[in-house]
Structures are given as C-alpha cells and as structure tokens.
Scaffold this active site. Structure first.
Site, PDB file in Angstrom:
ATOM      1  N   ASP A  46      11.535   3.968  13.243  1.00 15.47           N
ATOM      2  CA  ASP A  46      10.653   4.794  12.409  1.00 15.47           C
ATOM      3  C   ASP A  46      11.446   5.999  11.941  1.00 15.47           C
ATOM      4  OD1 ASP A  46       8.343   6.341  11.350  1.00 15.47           O
ATOM      5  OD2 ASP A  46       7.126   4.947  12.508  1.00 15.47           O
ATOM      6  N   ILE A  74      13.874   2.309   6.587  1.00 12.28           N
ATOM      7  CA  ILE A  74      14.223   0.912   6.263  1.00 12.28           C
ATOM      8  C   ILE A  74      14.551   0.708   4.786  1.00 12.28           C
ATOM      9  CG2 ILE A  74      13.015  -0.118   8.228  1.00 12.28           C
ATOM     10  CD1 ILE A  74      10.872  -1.086   6.116  1.00 12.28           C
ATOM     11  N   LEU A  93       5.206  -2.746  10.775  1.00 10.65           N
ATOM     12  CA  LEU A  93       4.025  -1.896  10.546  1.00 10.65           C
ATOM     13  C   LEU A  93       4.287  -0.857   9.464  1.00 10.65           C
ATOM     14  CD1 LEU A  93       3.739  -1.249  14.325  1.00 10.65           C
ATOM     15  CD2 LEU A  93       1.747  -2.064  13.087  1.00 10.65           C
ATOM     16  N   TYR A 182      -1.899  -0.827  -3.702  1.00 11.96           N
ATOM     17  CA  TYR A 182      -1.614  -1.124  -2.283  1.00 11.96           C
ATOM     18  C   TYR A 182      -2.014  -2.564  -1.955  1.00 11.96           C
ATOM     19  CZ  TYR A 182      -2.754  -0.750   2.811  1.00 11.96           C
ATOM     20  OH  TYR A 182      -2.890  -0.920   4.173  1.00 11.96           O
ATOM     21  N   TRP A 212      -9.108   0.011  11.842  1.00  5.96           N
ATOM     22  CA  TRP A 212      -8.849   0.328  13.250  1.00  5.96           C
ATOM     23  C   TRP A 212      -8.866   1.855  13.359  1.00  5.96           C
ATOM     24  CZ3 TRP A 212      -4.077  -3.110  14.984  1.00  5.96           C
ATOM     25  CH2 TRP A 212      -4.331  -4.441  14.646  1.00  5.96           C
ATOM     26  N   ARG A 232      -6.986   9.330   6.161  1.00 12.33           N
ATOM     27  CA  ARG A 232      -8.092   8.368   6.094  1.00 12.33           C
ATOM     28  C   ARG A 232      -9.367   9.002   6.670  1.00 12.33           C
ATOM     29  NH1 ARG A 232      -4.353   3.455   8.243  1.00 12.33           N
ATOM     30  NH2 ARG A 232      -3.332   5.248   9.213  1.00 12.33           N
ATOM     31  N   ARG A 257     -18.261  -0.123   5.926  1.00  9.71           N
ATOM     32  CA  ARG A 257     -17.051  -0.491   6.660  1.00  9.71           C
ATOM     33  C   ARG A 257     -17.440  -0.972   8.049  1.00  9.71           C
ATOM     34  NH1 ARG A 257     -15.296   0.262   2.263  1.00  9.71           N
ATOM     35  NH2 ARG A 257     -13.506   1.502   1.618  1.00  9.71           N
ATOM     36  N   TYR A 332      -9.153   5.959  -8.826  1.00  9.21           N
ATOM     37  CA  TYR A 332      -9.682   5.533  -7.531  1.00  9.21           C
ATOM     38  C   TYR A 332     -10.742   4.460  -7.763  1.00  9.21           C
ATOM     39  CZ  TYR A 332     -11.810   5.599  -2.895  1.00  9.21           C
ATOM     40  OH  TYR A 332     -12.297   5.234  -1.658  1.00  9.21           O
ATOM     41  N   ASP A 334     -13.149   1.408  -5.027  1.00 10.23           N
ATOM     42  CA  ASP A 334     -13.436   1.237  -3.607  1.00 10.23           C
ATOM     43  C   ASP A 334     -13.815  -0.195  -3.271  1.00 10.23           C
ATOM     44  OD1 ASP A 334     -13.646   2.060  -1.022  1.00 10.23           O
ATOM     45  OD2 ASP A 334     -15.287   3.469  -1.343  1.00 10.23           O
TER      46      ASP A 334
HETATM   47  P1  NAD Z   1       0.779   4.858  10.000  1.00 11.90           P
HETATM   48  O1  NAD Z   1       1.021   5.527   8.714  1.00 11.90           O
HETATM   49  O2  NAD Z   1       0.259   5.667  11.117  1.00 11.90           O
HETATM   50  O3  NAD Z   1       2.108   4.129  10.496  1.00 11.90           O
HETATM   51  C1  NAD Z   1       3.112   3.641   9.630  1.00 11.90           C
HETATM   52  C2  NAD Z   1       4.456   4.082  10.170  1.00 11.90           C
HETATM   53  O4  NAD Z   1       5.479   3.502   9.360  1.00 11.90           O
HETATM   54  C3  NAD Z   1       4.650   5.612  10.110  1.00 11.90           C
HETATM   55  O5  NAD Z   1       5.010   6.123  11.372  1.00 11.90           O
HETATM   56  C4  NAD Z   1       5.774   5.793   9.096  1.00 11.90           C
HETATM   57  O6  NAD Z   1       6.633   6.894   9.402  1.00 11.90           O
HETATM   58  C5  NAD Z   1       6.507   4.452   9.207  1.00 11.90           C
HETATM   59  N1  NAD Z   1       7.266   4.160   7.991  1.00 11.90           N
HETATM   60  C6  NAD Z   1       6.788   4.126   6.709  1.00 11.90           C
HETATM   61  N2  NAD Z   1       7.794   3.867   5.863  1.00 11.90           N
HETATM   62  C7  NAD Z   1       8.922   3.743   6.607  1.00 11.90           C
HETATM   63  C8  NAD Z   1      10.282   3.498   6.274  1.00 11.90           C
HETATM   64  N3  NAD Z   1      10.689   3.339   5.008  1.00 11.90           N
HETATM   65  N4  NAD Z   1      11.169   3.419   7.288  1.00 11.90           N
HETATM   66  C9  NAD Z   1      10.787   3.593   8.568  1.00 11.90           C
HETATM   67  N5  NAD Z   1       9.519   3.847   8.937  1.00 11.90           N
HETATM   68  C10 NAD Z   1       8.595   3.919   7.961  1.00 11.90           C
HETATM   69  O7  NAD Z   1      -0.204   3.621   9.709  1.00 11.90           O
HETATM   70  P2  NAD Z   1      -0.970   2.642  10.711  1.00 11.90           P
HETATM   71  O8  NAD Z   1      -2.421   2.907  10.614  1.00 11.90           O
HETATM   72  O9  NAD Z   1      -0.302   2.645  12.039  1.00 11.90           O
HETATM   73  O10 NAD Z   1      -0.738   1.245   9.975  1.00 11.90           O
HETATM   74  C11 NAD Z   1       0.290   0.346  10.320  1.00 11.90           C
HETATM   75  C12 NAD Z   1       0.220  -0.889   9.423  1.00 11.90           C
HETATM   76  O11 NAD Z   1      -1.087  -1.480   9.481  1.00 11.90           O
HETATM   77  C13 NAD Z   1       0.477  -0.595   7.932  1.00 11.90           C
HETATM   78  O12 NAD Z   1       1.240  -1.644   7.399  1.00 11.90           O
HETATM   79  C14 NAD Z   1      -0.899  -0.599   7.304  1.00 11.90           C
HETATM   80  O13 NAD Z   1      -0.851  -0.995   5.957  1.00 11.90           O
HETATM   81  C15 NAD Z   1      -1.635  -1.601   8.175  1.00 11.90           C
HETATM   82  N6  NAD Z   1      -3.081  -1.324   8.186  1.00 11.90           N
HETATM   83  C16 NAD Z   1      -3.652  -0.443   9.057  1.00 11.90           C
HETATM   84  C17 NAD Z   1      -5.021  -0.235   9.046  1.00 11.90           C
HETATM   85  C18 NAD Z   1      -5.705   0.648  10.032  1.00 11.90           C
HETATM   86  O14 NAD Z   1      -6.912   0.487  10.183  1.00 11.90           O
HETATM   87  N7  NAD Z   1      -5.064   1.565  10.699  1.00 11.90           N
HETATM   88  C19 NAD Z   1      -5.824  -0.890   8.112  1.00 11.90           C
HETATM   89  C20 NAD Z   1      -5.216  -1.770   7.218  1.00 11.90           C
HETATM   90  C21 NAD Z   1      -3.847  -1.988   7.276  1.00 11.90           C
HETATM   91  N1  UDP Z   2     -14.343   8.718   2.409  1.00 13.09           N
HETATM   92  C1  UDP Z   2     -15.311   9.723   2.274  1.00 13.09           C
HETATM   93  N2  UDP Z   2     -14.973  11.007   2.599  1.00 13.09           N
HETATM   94  C2  UDP Z   2     -13.751  11.359   3.068  1.00 13.09           C
HETATM   95  C3  UDP Z   2     -12.766  10.321   3.208  1.00 13.09           C
HETATM   96  C4  UDP Z   2     -13.103   9.021   2.868  1.00 13.09           C
HETATM   97  O1  UDP Z   2     -16.452   9.462   1.849  1.00 13.09           O
HETATM   98  O2  UDP Z   2     -13.539  12.545   3.364  1.00 13.09           O
HETATM   99  C5  UDP Z   2     -14.714   7.298   2.112  1.00 13.09           C
HETATM  100  C6  UDP Z   2     -13.788   6.547   1.155  1.00 13.09           C
HETATM  101  O3  UDP Z   2     -14.160   6.768  -0.188  1.00 13.09           O
HETATM  102  C7  UDP Z   2     -14.038   5.098   1.588  1.00 13.09           C
HETATM  103  C8  UDP Z   2     -14.276   5.208   3.092  1.00 13.09           C
HETATM  104  O4  UDP Z   2     -14.613   6.578   3.337  1.00 13.09           O
HETATM  105  O5  UDP Z   2     -15.209   4.612   0.985  1.00 13.09           O
HETATM  106  C9  UDP Z   2     -13.116   4.806   3.995  1.00 13.09           C
HETATM  107  O6  UDP Z   2     -11.973   5.503   3.600  1.00 13.09           O
HETATM  108  P1  UDP Z   2     -10.551   5.400   4.333  1.00 13.09           P
HETATM  109  O7  UDP Z   2      -9.690   6.485   3.786  1.00 13.09           O
HETATM  110  O8  UDP Z   2     -10.688   5.385   5.799  1.00 13.09           O
HETATM  111  O9  UDP Z   2      -9.896   4.023   3.854  1.00 13.09           O
HETATM  112  P2  UDP Z   2     -10.417   2.589   3.397  1.00 13.09           P
HETATM  113  O10 UDP Z   2     -11.389   2.068   4.390  1.00 13.09           O
HETATM  114  O11 UDP Z   2     -11.027   2.762   2.039  1.00 13.09           O
HETATM  115  O12 UDP Z   2      -9.160   1.798   3.352  1.00 13.09           O
END
Ligand code: NAD
Ligand code: UDP
Length: 416
Positions: A46, A74, A93, A182, A212, A232, A257, A332, A334
C-alpha cells in the site's frame, strides 16, 4: 492454529498472500484476521500503513515475521511482479472507491480501477498465481424495477430488484453521468479477469462487496483526512454526529442500501482464501440482505445509536435535505436499491454437511458398525450482525477515536 480444516474437512496449509491495498479499510481487517487466526504470511502492499500500524509494530507481536509492509504505488513500481511471484495468492483491494471522486476525478477513478489493475491480472496469469480481485456491487448499477412506473406492482417483485451474479444485467446511466466511471471500470476489469480465466486458465475469484461498514472506514474530514474531503456515508454521518451537525440527506435519502458488518464480510473472504476449489472461477455477492434501509432510515438509526453510545441527546433537527448537485457536483447519479442474491455464496461457502462417519470394527468374526453423528457440520458463511448492533460497535469506536480530537479542533481560537 494447527488442526484447522477447510469446508471439505481437509487440513489447511499455510500460504503467502500478496495483499495490495492492505492498508485500507477492508485490508486492515483482513490482515488482522489472518494474523490472529491463521498461520498465513502477508506481503502487505500500500502507499499508507496507518490502519495496520498496530499489526506491524512492535517486533514482539506474536505474528511478527508473518506480515511485511511494502510501501509501493502499484501504478509505477517494478517490485510488484516480484512480490506476486513470491506469493501463492494475490488479493487486489487497491482502488479509488469513494463516490465523491467518481464524477469529480473520473480519469483517476478509471485509471485506478482499470488501468492500474491490469498488470496485477497479467502477472498472476503469466506466473500461474491465484487472484482474488475486489470489484463492487456497483457493477449492477440501477435495478430493472427502477425503470418501471412508480405505481407498478412489479416493483415489489424480487425478480425486478434482487441482484444476481449470473443473471442480472449491468445498468448504468449515460456517459455524462460520470458517477458510473467507477462501475464501468470495475465491470471491464471483471470481464478481463473472466476472459483470462476462460482463455488462459487464470484461477480467479471476484468479490462484489455490498456496503461493508465498520471501524476504520475512510476518514473524518479535518481530523485524519482533508477538511473538504467527502468520504462514504458511514464516515459522513459519523462526522456530522461528532460535530453535532444535522446529517445531510442527498436527494431526500430515498436510495436503499443493505449494510453488512465488516467482521461478517471478512469471514467470507477468509473462506474464499482457504477453500480455493470452491471459490475459484466464481463471482460472489458479499452482503447482508436482511439489513436493508433507506439512507434516511440509516440517518435516523445512527442518530439514535450515537445518542446511546455518547450519552448526548439527539439533535432537535437531526437531518437536512441537500441536492446531489450541491453535495457531489455535476454528473452524480445513484443506485436505487441493492439487495444481494445469496444463492451462489450459500451454495459454495455456506454450512457444509460432511457425510456421516461410520466405523466398522471386527470383533471375533462379527462386524460391529458404529455410527456417530449422522452428519458432521462445518459452519460456513452466515452474516448475522444486525444493523443496530453493527452501528453500535462502529459508533462506539468512532466516538472513542474522534470525539476528543473534534472537541479540540472546534475549540481552537480562530486566528484574527
Ligand atoms: P480503501 O480506500 O479503504 O482501501 C483501498 C486501499 O488501496 C487504500 O489503502 C489505498 O491507499 C490503496 N491504494 C489505492 N491505490 C493504490 C496504488 N496505486 N498503489 C498502492 N495502494 C493503493 O477502500 P476499501 O473500502 O478497503 O475497499 C477495498 C476494495 O473493495 C476496493 O477495490 C473497492 O472498490 C472495493 N469495494 C469496497 C466496498 C466497501 O463496502 N467497503 C464496496 C464496494 C467495493
Ligand atoms: N449519502 C447521503 N449523505 C451523505 C453521504 C452519502 O445521503 O452525507 C447517500 C449517497 O447519496 C448514497 C448513499 O448515501 O445514496 C450511500 O453512499 P456511499 O457514499 O456510502 O456509497 P454508495 O453506497 O453509493 O456506493
């Protein structure tokens, strides 16, 4: 940790995992799990390590030597291939994954989620290494039901809104709705990984997380992240609660959600790591369909839970409405509703019933058959934490971690 078995009752051998993005929210919980409950080694890649510092130091930690941090971007570091070659499994990730970036930094978003992931897939494929790639539930985009008239009874039919890995289409908005940069980049990297599997035999698993949430998610603006940053929803609402400000509901907070507790979700990834024969070649929804709320309901519940854990009375006006244009800017859009179909994950990683044990003894020419339990149950994945409970433990963490820092930051005299 000896004696652990997989879902088919086979002993689990320790492996080395190259975890890219290990310093993020999900990575930090996965590293914690792997260090405390398994014998696997982690090469943690990271650009940041603040969220896993507690696992890296001091050298006296019981898992010291099993986790190594590599500060690597990376995008441009030749050491990446060497680390993937050293490992048995790569988990990717790394991503830009905060919605506020999708329409305001679409190029960075597309590069991060597609271009930067390409070498990871290529190195895994060329070197015959297994890959677990993190995609997103956002690849489904909008539900079919959202296009029906508001009063159509079909909107209540699960066939029009439940999101299934193998049958649901991916429905995004038009190109000027840059929110979908995205989802589209994630979809294309999924298709590439799938094609590498089909044409070149890459052993892959794709994870689609459905919201999550838990401790260490994102940042609190002005405390451990930029003051103008928009994380988020969990961190946005936590920030509002900590600062005693009304929670901002984007476009009325009508989107729905399902939220899953990070510790439940990590159990699923743990099972994927240790059950390659069941996980390879699959795309998995990982979420909790029982924890569905509108964003407005989430705000109301977080307000109540925060009042309980902080001992402070809830605000008189707990929420305010804000337009998405004002909150996120132009472009934006949704996802309306996200209910994961759990059929595939339940079939592949759910509770396993091993065939019953039958022992036969031969005593003086007489065969004696002893039947033990009719089945041996190996518990598989079953996310149990309710929304209230996961918010209670998460907001307890937020309050303990940030309340003092916010008090200090807001009581600082303004320079004249
Ligand atoms: P996060 O932003 O906390 O973690 C991502 C990590 O990747 C960060 O620590 C960042 O520094 C590292 N990173 C980004 N670009 C990099 C690079 N070029 N080189 C090295 N490190 C790099 O996000 P998260 O919530 O832990 O999510 C992890 C993965 O899960 C992501 O791919 C995300 O799209 C996916 N995801 C997560 C959720 C969720 O609910 N948290 C939902 C949908 C998808
Ligand atoms: N949202 C909101 N107020 C905030 C932040 C987010 O109403 O201060 C809403 C956003 O428009 C979306 C939902 O909450 O409908 C979840 O947003 P998040 O950023 O967690 O990501 P998503 O689930 O859309 O990937």
């Amino acid at each position: 940790m000896a004696g652990r078995v997989d879902l088919d009752g086979n002993p689990i051998k320790p492996i080395t995992i190259c975890m890219i993005g290990a310093g993020g929210f999900i990575g930090s919980h996965l590293c914690e799990k792997l260090m405390s409950e398994t014998d696997h080694a982690v090469l943690a890649v990271d650009v940041y390590n603040d969220k896993i510092k507690h696992l890296l130091e001091p050298a006296s930690l019981p898992w010291a030597g099993r986790i190594q941090f590599h500060r690597i971007n990376i995008k441009n570091d030749s050491r990446l291939e060497g680390l993937i070659k050293m490992a048995d499994l790569t988990i990717n990730l790394a991503a830009i994954c905060t919605p506020a970036d999708y329409n305001t930094r679409p190029l960075d978003t597309i590069y991060s989620n597609f271009i930067d992931a390409l070498p990871v897939v290529k190195y895994c494929s060329e070197n015959g290494k297994r890959l677990i790639h993190f995609s997103t539930c956002e690849v489904y985009g909008k539900t079919i039901g959202s296009f029906l008239p508001k009063d159509s009874p079909l909107r209540q039919d699960p066939a029009y809104y439940v999101l299934s890995e193998d049958t649901s289409p991916c429905i995004f908005g038009s190109i000027e709705k840059q929110r979908w940069s995205y989802a589209c980049a994630k979809q294309l990297i999924e298709r590439l990984i799938y094609a590498e599997g089909a044409e070149n035999g890459l052993e892959f698993t794709i994870v689609r997380p459905f919201n999550w949430i838990g401790p260490r998610m994102d940042f609190i603006p002005g405390i451990d992240g930029p003051s103008e940053g928009v994380p988020r929803v969990l961190a946005c609402f936590s920030n509002n609660l900590l600062r005693h400000e009304p929670l901002k509901l984007v476009d009325g907070g009508q989107s729905q959600r399902t939220f899953v507790y990070i510790k439940d979700a990590i159990e699923a990834v743990h099972l994927m790591i240790e059950n390659p024969a069941r996980a390879n070649g699959h795309i998995f929804n990982v979420g909790n369909p029982n924890n569905e709320v509108t964003v407005r309901q989430l705000a109301e519940m977080m307000t109540q839970v925060y009042s309980k854990v902080s001992g402070e009375p809830p605000l008189e006006v707990p929420t305010i409405d804000v337009s998405s244009k004002e909150f996120y800017g132009e472009g934006y859009d949704d996802s309306d509703k996200r209910i994961p179909d759990m059929t595939i994950i339940n079939k592949q990683l759910g509770t396993n019933l091993l065939p019953f044990l039958q022992l036969k003894f031969l005593i003086q020419d007489i065969v004696l058959t002893v039947k033990f339990n009719p089945v041996v149950i190996i518990p598989g994945w079953d996310p149990k934490t309710s929304l209230w409970d996961l918010l209670e433990s998460t907001l307890t963490y937020q309050h303990r971690t940030y309340a003092e820092a916010i008090k200090k930051a807001t009581s600082k005299p303004v320079a004249s």
